[in-house]
Design an enzyme around this catalytic site. Structure first.
Site: not given
Lengths: 132, 379
Positions: A36, A109
């Site tokens: 990610c 994130c």
């Protein structure tokens, strides 16, 4: 790049504090996943002051975007010198606030630095229990 | 601070001559091309002259060109317009490396009953014409394949794919937004039935593009109105835009392409001297202005952030930079790992790029890579 970062974020991104690693650290916190996009490692060295354990030295290594590097740099500055209980209480929000905000898309994130710090402290504590 | 713009695959600077050609159509010749009076006819003449220029550049007939608002609209019009006009043939063949405006149109058409085949590509991004042939069924309506890829610059062999489509009696469309004026497009040689073109990638204005539709092909319009553009694209024509678009095609030349190619090769060579750097996309049959590299173990947005701090504008295929937080679908399709995609950078040149700018980038970039690698825990 396209995202609008605060001046404080850019300072910490372009001139990060406490970057690198500590040889023989007392604790390491590793977090994230290259799939990610962000991986953060936090190294700590713990000292003792009046029977209280505190973060004597702290360094980071980060693979990630502007926000990931800036939050890593910021969390090391917030944690340095704090006793372990207080350092553990540093939240993602504290880090974001100290950086004068993060773009909303980056709040989750790339704002993992405080989690990495908690892991480093836990790593240290688990090593202590093993010793006793 | 100086600015070095290396994001010409995103958009380009409008050429001075293009701008000059457009200006009279804002304040002097501002008529509506549908009006019968002189002011209207002046606009109409400019529109038709521009249409001739665009048509000639791809060896089409003038009336086979319609103007649109750009690549996205042309691609939407092709796919939706054909699908709705051909209820008996619902199969579309495309690739995994198309621009989002093709992929997302196809995904939406799937919700409307279309069956879509997304072809794989090889490590350099090439479609195997045999795969196209194998995918065609008696339900296949159209094959739509991007001419030059916007991320990795792969130039497809349209001629060979076009031949297959012609044999199988299937329509062949290409999105030529990146390749137009850089790679020859010849609708006859390449057996093209539909071609998407746009202006702002070739030093023309934004908001204007074109679609070549071969004589006899019927499509359902997306907009209904006063009958503009053969009733296929209704709405008052953007005359200044169209005039500028045509001018940008007229000023494009092969000398510029040669110069850009030389600078591209210099940049690639210099970047590959940095340890652990790989070129994404092909070495040969690569778009003249495209460079795409992965630096490995450091993140693209960060590299871009440091470059921007030195006045250099680029783009990245990193998940960090996308709306979806997913790495580039193109880099995934050519087999890159998420870490490789996340560490990618696209540098796209133009005729305005100078050797001195390339030298500056090659001086700055290795230092940035070294610094970020020192910070990175990945080895």
């Amino acid at each position: 790049m396209t995202l609008k970062y605060s001046r404080k974020v850019m300072e910490n991104f372009l001139h990060p504090k406490n970057m690198g690693e500590i040889k023989n650290p007392d604790g390491i916190g590793k977090i994230g996943n290259p799939v990610c996009g962000d991986v953060m490692w936090i190294y700590i060295k713990v000292g003792k002051k009046k029977e209280k354990e505190f973060i004597k030295n702290i360094k980071f290594k980060t693979f990630g975007c502007t926000a990931a590097i800036a939050t890593s740099s910021m969390v090391t500055q917030l944690a340095k010198g704090k006793n372990l209980d207080d350092a553990k209480k540093i939240t993602r929000e504290n880090v974001a606030k100290s950086l004068k905000g993060l773009p909303p898309i980056k709040m989750h994130c790339s704002n993992l630095a405080s989690d990495a710090l908690k892991k480093a402290i836990e790593d240290y504590k688990s090593k202590q229990t093993q010793k006793t | 601070m100086r600015h070095i713009y290396l994001d010409n695959a995103a958009s380009t600077k409008v050429d001075e001559n293009v701008l000059k050609s457009m200006l009279p159509y804002f304040t002097e010749k501002y008529g509506n091309a549908s009006s019968q009076h002189f002011a209207g006819q002046e606009a109409k003449n400019a529109l038709e002259k521009s249409r001739r220029i665009i048509a000639k550049s791809i060896k089409a007939h003038t009336h086979e060109i319609i103007f649109t608002s750009g690549g996205t609209e042309s691609n939407n019009l092709v796919l939706k317009g054909l699908f709705f006009n051909n209820p008996e043939r619902n199969h579309i063949i495309t690739t995994k490396i198309e621009h989002d405006c093709v992929l997302n149109t196809c995904r939406w058409l799937e919700t409307q009953g279309a069956k879509v085949t997304y072809l794989n590509v090889d490590k350099e991004g090439f479609v195997n014409p045999k795969d196209v042939e194998k995918a065609i069924t008696d339900k296949t309506l159209i094959v739509s394949i991007i001419h030059a890829n916007n991320e990795i610059g792969t130039i497809q062999n349209l001629e060979e794919i076009g031949k297959i489509c012609k044999q199988k009696n299937v329509l062949f469309h290409t999105d030529a937004c990146q390749s137009f004026t850089k790679v020859p497009i010849n609708i006859k040689k390449q057996h093209l039935d539909l071609v998407t073109l746009n202006s702002h990638k070739i030093h023309g204005p934004k908001g204007v593009g074109a679609l070549y539709i071969k004589d006899g092909i019927k499509i359902t319009p997306l907009t209904h109105g006063g009958g503009h553009e053969r009733n296929l694209r209704n709405g008052t024509e953007n005359i200044p835009g169209v005039v500028g678009f045509a001018k940008s095609v007229e000023v494009a030349n092969s000398k510029d392409v040669e110069k850009i190619t030389e600078l591209r090769d210099k940049l690639i060579k210099g970047l590959l001297k940095i340890p652990n750097v790989q070129l994404n996309g092909p070495e040969k049959r690569r778009l003249c202005n495209n460079v795409n590299v992965s630096f490995n173990n450091i993140e693209g947005e960060s590299i871009g952030g440091y470059l921007e701090n030195s006045g250099i504008y680029v783009s990245t295929g990193s998940a960090c930079m996308s709306h979806s937080l997913e790495p580039s679908h193109v880099l995934k399709a050519i087999g890159l790992s998420p870490v490789q995609s996340n560490s990618s950078l696209r540098l796209s040149l133009s005729k305005y790029t100078t050797e001195e700018e390339i030298n500056y980038v090659l001086q700055i970039l290795p230092k940035i890579v070294e610094k970020l690698r020192r910070i990175s825990p990945l080895k």
